[in-house]
Enzyme design. Structure first.
Site, PDB file in Angstrom:
ATOM      1  CB  ALA A   1      -2.849 -17.724  -4.309  1.00 36.03           C
TER       2      ALA A   1
ATOM      3  CD  GLU B   1       8.259  -7.339  -8.077  1.00 39.46           C
ATOM      4  OE1 GLU B   1       9.181  -7.909  -8.699  1.00 39.46           O
ATOM      5  OE2 GLU B   1       7.916  -6.161  -8.276  1.00 39.46           O
TER       6      GLU B   1
END
Length: 389
Positions: A139, A371
């Site tokens: 993930a 990010e």
């Protein structure tokens, strides 16, 4: 030297102008021309840098003023200016400051008064190292797929699972951890917790080495018990908290890339104007002039996108998802190109270990991934414009 005329843009105030000068002076004095050189113990170097940033009052910009910070709320323009000017001199210094902000950002935005009082003053003072634990082996870009579980257990929760590629992993004093609590499927069943590094159920399973040295680790949570007061905000709201935190800090990633690109341009200019060949200098060649022009153009365009996104957030926009995604995508991609150009202009010296272009080449690569990878930023932008957001 880098062009600082952008500080006079209407996006920025006199206070921002002063902050930029302060950080620029600190970075020049602290790192000089050798800020991209490292000497073995990266953990110790990070701690030393943090102490210096704290002494200079720079870490205060990572938290709100009520808890020892420098601004009333997290001021995105200030965060961007700090990262840009630190990155120009030292990728590691940029990293250290960025993680104090990102690692504690969810607490600043959504934590209780007790949580803020317990952690933020020490973050501002450089006494506690913060970390943001979101990514897992399966993930990364798809946060809703995370599997680390947090099961209710009497007066708290028990966490089991792994996190990976966690910045400050192994040296942080606390982690903001996102785990699945199961209130609903997918993104709606995630919560955020504060986990202290000395919790017996938390172990640093592996230190991860990357091409640009930073503290990075895989974390293992095994029957890791945290009390109820470790829960940040409401259970099931963790995904929203993570995205809101990234909404603030994504523009600052772009600002770091801008700092790297400005340094690349300055290095390229110095080399092009001093390197003699064919009876003149490199800068006399039209091809090189075209390369330098492209670098300058993309640097200015990046700065406009970055400080637009930061200004919009500071002016009260509830979300700047589109603006921040555009700033990060464009700035990191064009910085990669600018740095590659600097390497090319330097020739063999550009790929020589220890040279500034070589160090910048290693530093910039991760910014196109963390990010939110560039490909994901394109999906975010498309979703925003297709949905009218």
């Amino acid at each position: 030297m880098a062009d600082h005329s952008f500080l006079d843009w209407p996006f920025l105030s006199e206070a921002h102008h002063d902050l930029a000068g302060h950080v620029r002076g600190f970075a020049e004095e602290s790192f000089g021309s050798g800020g991209f050189l490292h000497h073995g113990d990266i953990d110790a170097e990070c701690r030393d840098i943090l102490a210096g940033l704290a002494d200079a009052g720079i870490t205060r910009y990572a938290v709100p003023v009520a808890y020892g910070g420098a601004t009333e709320t997290l001021d995105v323009r200030s965060l961007c200016l700090v990262r840009e000017h630190l990155a120009y001199r030292s990728g590691l210094a940029d990293f250290v400051f960025a993680m104090q902000g990102l690692g504690s950002g969810t607490i600043s935005l959504f934590g209780s008064d007790a949580q803020k009082s317990a952690y933020l003053p020490d973050v501002a003072a450089g006494k506690k190292i913060a970390a943001f634990a979101l990514t897992e082996p399966d993930a990364g870009s798809d946060v809703s797929a995370l599997a680390l579980s947090a099961q209710r257990d009497g007066d708290g929760f028990v966490l089991n699972g792994e996190k990976t590629f966690i910045s400050n992993g192994g040296i942080a004093d606390f982690y903001v951890v996102f785990a699945r609590t199961g209130e609903a499927p997918g993104a709606r069943g995630i919560s955020a917790f504060i986990v202290d590094a000395d919790n017996p159920g938390l172990k640093t399973a592996e230190r991860i080495e990357t091409i640009a040295p930073h503290p990075l680790a895989r974390l293992a949570f095994t029957d890791c018990h945290v009390d109820e007061d470790a829960l940040i905000g409401e259970a099931g709201s963790g995904f929203k908290y993570a995205m809101s935190t990234l909404d603030v800090f994504r523009s600052t990633v772009a600002a770091a890339a801008l700092g790297f690109a400005r340094r690349a341009l300055d290095e390229a200019l110095g080399r092009a104007q001093s390197r003699q060949l064919f009876g003149g200098t490199l800068s006399d060649l039209q091809g090189v002039q075209s390369q330098l022009a492209d670098m300058a153009l993309n640097i200015d365009a990046s700065a406009l996108l970055i400080y637009r996104a930061a200004w919009a957030k500071d002016s009260g926009a509830p979300r700047v998802t589109r603006e921040a995604a555009m700033a990060k995508l464009f700035s990191t991609e064009t910085a990669q190109t600018a740095i590659d150009t600097a390497v090319q202009i330097f020739g063999g010296l550009g790929v020589t270990k220890g040279s500034v272009p070589e160090a910048l080449y290693r530093e910039i690569r991760a910014l196109r991934i963390y990010e939110g990878a560039s490909e994901v930023q394109k999906l975010v932008i498309a979703k925003q414009i297709l949905g009218g957001g």
